[in-house]
Design a protein around this motif. Structure first.
Motif, PDB file in Angstrom:
ATOM      1  N   GLU A 284       1.024  -1.286  -0.030  1.00  9.97           N
ATOM      2  CA  GLU A 284       0.026   0.006   0.013  1.00  9.97           C
ATOM      3  C   GLU A 284       1.001   1.248   0.168  1.00  9.97           C
ATOM      4  N   ALA A 285       2.091   1.151   0.413  1.00 14.13           N
ATOM      5  CA  ALA A 285       3.182   2.328   0.482  1.00 14.13           C
ATOM      6  C   ALA A 285       3.785   2.353  -1.002  1.00 14.13           C
ATOM      7  N   GLY A 286       3.557   1.321  -1.896  1.00 15.66           N
ATOM      8  CA  GLY A 286       4.193   1.317  -3.229  1.00 15.66           C
ATOM      9  C   GLY A 286       5.543   0.810  -3.200  1.00 15.66           C
ATOM     10  N   ILE A 287       5.844  -0.117  -2.123  1.00  9.23           N
ATOM     11  CA  ILE A 287       7.104  -0.631  -2.095  1.00  9.23           C
ATOM     12  C   ILE A 287       6.860  -2.055  -2.610  1.00  9.23           C
ATOM     13  N   LYS A 319       7.320 -11.784  19.178  1.00 12.37           N
ATOM     14  CA  LYS A 319       7.284 -10.514  19.655  1.00 12.37           C
ATOM     15  C   LYS A 319       7.101  -9.288  19.036  1.00 12.37           C
ATOM     16  N   GLU A 320       7.666  -9.349  17.674  1.00  6.33           N
ATOM     17  CA  GLU A 320       7.274  -8.414  16.758  1.00  6.33           C
ATOM     18  C   GLU A 320       5.892  -8.076  16.381  1.00  6.33           C
ATOM     19  N   ALA A 321       5.180  -9.428  16.258  1.00  7.49           N
ATOM     20  CA  ALA A 321       3.805  -9.295  16.096  1.00  7.49           C
ATOM     21  C   ALA A 321       3.081  -8.630  17.188  1.00  7.49           C
ATOM     22  N   GLN A 322       3.382  -8.993  18.254  1.00  8.37           N
ATOM     23  CA  GLN A 322       2.661  -8.183  19.471  1.00  8.37           C
ATOM     24  C   GLN A 322       2.725  -6.699  19.523  1.00  8.37           C
ATOM     25  N   ASP A 323       4.076  -6.137  19.138  1.00  6.58           N
ATOM     26  CA  ASP A 323       4.313  -4.752  19.230  1.00  6.58           C
ATOM     27  C   ASP A 323       4.257  -3.920  17.815  1.00  6.58           C
ATOM     28  N   ASN A 324       3.613  -4.640  17.000  1.00 10.27           N
ATOM     29  CA  ASN A 324       3.656  -4.075  15.422  1.00 10.27           C
ATOM     30  C   ASN A 324       5.131  -3.541  15.095  1.00 10.27           C
ATOM     31  N   ARG A 325       5.972  -4.328  15.215  1.00  6.58           N
ATOM     32  CA  ARG A 325       7.467  -4.172  14.883  1.00  6.58           C
ATOM     33  C   ARG A 325       8.078  -5.071  14.008  1.00  6.58           C
ATOM     34  N   VAL A 326       9.110  -4.897  13.611  1.00 12.18           N
ATOM     35  CA  VAL A 326       9.916  -5.702  12.538  1.00 12.18           C
ATOM     36  C   VAL A 326      11.480  -5.711  12.884  1.00 12.18           C
ATOM     37  N   ALA A 327      12.171  -6.662  12.679  1.00  9.86           N
ATOM     38  CA  ALA A 327      13.592  -6.853  12.853  1.00  9.86           C
ATOM     39  C   ALA A 327      14.070  -6.538  11.517  1.00  9.86           C
ATOM     40  N   VAL A 344       9.796   2.078   9.900  1.00  9.05           N
ATOM     41  CA  VAL A 344      10.623   1.503   8.727  1.00  9.05           C
ATOM     42  C   VAL A 344      10.015   1.793   7.350  1.00  9.05           C
ATOM     43  N   VAL A 345       8.581   1.827   7.381  1.00 10.34           N
ATOM     44  CA  VAL A 345       7.875   2.021   6.070  1.00 10.34           C
ATOM     45  C   VAL A 345       8.411   3.538   5.679  1.00 10.34           C
ATOM     46  N   THR A 346       8.229   4.458   6.539  1.00  8.99           N
ATOM     47  CA  THR A 346       8.547   5.902   6.259  1.00  8.99           C
ATOM     48  C   THR A 346      10.086   6.114   5.865  1.00  8.99           C
ATOM     49  N   GLU A 347      10.721   5.363   6.497  1.00 12.93           N
ATOM     50  CA  GLU A 347      12.323   5.450   6.066  1.00 12.93           C
ATOM     51  C   GLU A 347      12.653   5.057   4.768  1.00 12.93           C
ATOM     52  N   LEU A 348      11.822   3.705   4.468  1.00 15.87           N
ATOM     53  CA  LEU A 348      12.107   3.407   3.014  1.00 15.87           C
ATOM     54  C   LEU A 348      11.500   4.116   2.170  1.00 15.87           C
ATOM     55  N   LYS A 349      10.168   4.552   2.287  1.00 16.00           N
ATOM     56  CA  LYS A 349       9.774   5.416   1.191  1.00 16.00           C
ATOM     57  C   LYS A 349      10.637   6.638   1.087  1.00 16.00           C
ATOM     58  N   THR A 350      11.000   7.306   2.093  1.00 21.40           N
ATOM     59  CA  THR A 350      11.960   8.610   1.716  1.00 21.40           C
ATOM     60  C   THR A 350      13.144   8.078   0.850  1.00 21.40           C
ATOM     61  N   GLU A 351      13.654   6.942   1.335  1.00 21.06           N
ATOM     62  CA  GLU A 351      14.890   6.540   0.395  1.00 21.06           C
ATOM     63  C   GLU A 351      14.718   6.288  -0.983  1.00 21.06           C
ATOM     64  N   ILE A 352      13.327   5.743  -1.193  1.00 19.03           N
ATOM     65  CA  ILE A 352      12.885   5.264  -2.692  1.00 19.03           C
ATOM     66  C   ILE A 352      12.582   6.622  -3.348  1.00 19.03           C
ATOM     67  N   GLU A 353      11.777   7.431  -2.717  1.00 16.31           N
ATOM     68  CA  GLU A 353      11.301   8.720  -3.357  1.00 16.31           C
ATOM     69  C   GLU A 353      12.644   9.608  -3.733  1.00 16.31           C
ATOM     70  N   THR A 354      13.564   9.629  -2.762  1.00 16.06           N
ATOM     71  CA  THR A 354      14.856  10.620  -3.114  1.00 16.06           C
ATOM     72  C   THR A 354      15.660   9.848  -3.932  1.00 16.06           C
ATOM     73  N   ARG A 355      15.588   8.841  -4.430  1.00 17.34           N
ATOM     74  CA  ARG A 355      16.310   7.840  -5.318  1.00 17.34           C
ATOM     75  C   ARG A 355      17.807   7.905  -4.785  1.00 17.34           C
ATOM     76  N   ARG A 356      18.038   7.686  -3.401  1.00 13.13           N
ATOM     77  CA  ARG A 356      19.290   7.749  -2.975  1.00 13.13           C
ATOM     78  C   ARG A 356      20.213   6.370  -3.277  1.00 13.13           C
ATOM     79  N   ASN A 357      21.508   6.547  -3.940  1.00 14.75           N
ATOM     80  CA  ASN A 357      22.004   5.424  -4.377  1.00 14.75           C
ATOM     81  C   ASN A 357      23.125   5.104  -3.396  1.00 14.75           C
ATOM     82  N   THR A 358      22.354   4.175  -2.336  1.00 13.40           N
ATOM     83  CA  THR A 358      22.884   3.726  -1.058  1.00 13.40           C
ATOM     84  C   THR A 358      23.016   1.987  -1.842  1.00 13.40           C
ATOM     85  N   TYR A 359      24.111   1.687  -1.725  1.00 11.82           N
ATOM     86  CA  TYR A 359      24.201   0.316  -1.845  1.00 11.82           C
ATOM     87  C   TYR A 359      25.499  -0.265  -1.572  1.00 11.82           C
ATOM     88  N   ARG A 360      25.768  -1.462  -1.481  1.00 16.23           N
ATOM     89  CA  ARG A 360      27.115  -1.933  -1.153  1.00 16.23           C
ATOM     90  C   ARG A 360      27.403  -1.397   0.414  1.00 16.23           C
TER      91      ARG A 360
END
Length: 362
Positions: A284-287, A319-327, A344-360
């Motif tokens: 739903e976040a387009g990821i 534990k993640e399921a109980q707290d709405n978290r992810v590792a 996490v979703v907010t962080e990933l969307k920002t990285e995708i939308e700004t096309r940051r070339n972060t790899y390796r």
């Protein structure tokens, strides 16, 4: 943003169109053989150019209508000999991000420079740092054979292209004998991260074919004039560009470019419903997300995601399921700890939308 009109043209066309454009005279060896349809020769399309010329000619044009920019993400077919075929880099059916700009002589420099700057903009997006623009000029000995026999127009057009590049402060080199058959051209050479050279883009000036097609516009004095045409293909064929990117990034695409951006890895079937909720949230976040619901151990799932070169892994247990978290785990960075799913979703969307070339290791 660049004010192009998107068009679509047929895959199959009468041979008379390619006779008029000169492709049959200069390009026949790279075309598929003709087919007879009711006594008329038809060819599969090797180029979009003649078709765009027909679209331009469909309606009368005034100087107020120019420039006209026609673009097409279309399929072309070229007969490459079997020994010349090479993975994605040399194919027989190709998708081209192609366009043709019809303009007055006064508009030419601005339009030509805008195309060159578009290339540089794309290179910045994809992290292509090493490139060279090569101005291909005609060779006088090839006039009437390899090139259209218009010596004065060749000299004039080459001078205008050279001036445009100089005024735009665009570094380039000049190479004799590398023009298109209808005019001078810019080929853009790029180098991948491992140092391999590719011809990736082209920007060509056509001073001859518009006249053959009877393309005109009415100038301010009411006189008919022939427009100049700029042929533009900024990222080569889709296949060739994808092949270049695979080599350039070594398969380790930045997150925004990766085919699968996130893998959701449930620790066990007990949390499969929560894992599906995580998957849905990401979609739903387009990821672009892939859920691994196989009954494997989580270590095996991580190894599989690493082999698939998936940038981000979200591991979910009870534990993640109980707290709405992810590792959160990332390639080249490892385990980054447990975080709220929304963060996490907010962080990933920002990285995708700004096309940051972060790899390796970046």
């Amino acid at each position: 943003k660049a004010a192009y009109q998107r068009v679509r043209t047929p895959h199959l066309t009468k041979g008379s169109l390619y006779e008029k454009s000169g492709h049959l005279d200069h390009y026949r060896d790279a075309m598929y053989p003709s087919m007879d349809v009711d006594g008329i020769e038809y060819y599969v399309k090797p180029m979009n150019c003649p078709h765009h010329h027909k679209i331009y000619a469909a309606r009368p044009k005034s100087y107020r209508d120019l420039p006209v920019r026609l673009s097409e993400y279309g399929t072309c077919y070229r007969y490459e000999k079997s020994g010349q075929l090479f993975g994605l880099m040399r194919v027989r059916s190709m998708q081209m991000n192609d366009a043709h700009i019809y303009c007055t002589k006064d508009q030419f420099k601005d339009e030509f420079l805008a195309v060159c700057k578009m290339y540089l903009y794309y290179f910045d997006i994809f992290g292509i740092d090493k490139y060279q623009l090569r101005l291909g000029l005609h060779d006088a000995e090839g006039l009437g054979k390899k090139y259209i026999n218009e010596p004065e127009l060749w000299q004039q057009t080459e001078a205008e292209v050279r001036e445009a590049l100089q005024e735009g402060n665009i570094d380039h080199v000049e190479i004799s004998g590398e023009a298109a058959f209808y005019g001078p051209k810019i080929d853009v050479q790029v180098w991948s991260a491992i140092g391999k050279e590719f011809t990736l883009a082209t920007n060509q000036v056509d001073f001859a074919i518009p006249k053959r097609f009877g393309l005109t516009f009415t100038d301010e004095g009411g006189r008919e004039q022939t427009p100049l045409c700029i042929h533009r293909a900024p990222l080569s064929t889709h296949e060739r560009f994808v092949g270049f990117l695979i080599e350039h990034f070594g398969g380790d695409f930045p997150l925004w470019l990766a085919p699968v951006q996130v893998a959701v890895l449930p620790v066990s079937d007990k949390v499969i419903d929560y894992a599906r909720n995580v998957e849905t949230t990401l979609k739903e976040a387009g990821i672009r997300v892939q859920l691994n619901g196989q009954p494997d151990k989580v270590g095996a799932k991580i190894r599989q995601a690493e082999l698939q070169r998936i940038n981000v892994m979200l591991i979910v247990g009870e534990k993640e399921a109980q707290d709405n978290r992810v590792a959160l785990r990332r390639r080249f960075k490892g385990d980054l700890g447990t975080q709220l799913l929304d963060d996490v979703v907010t962080e990933l969307k920002t990285e995708i939308e700004t096309r940051r070339n972060t790899y390796r290791t970046n």
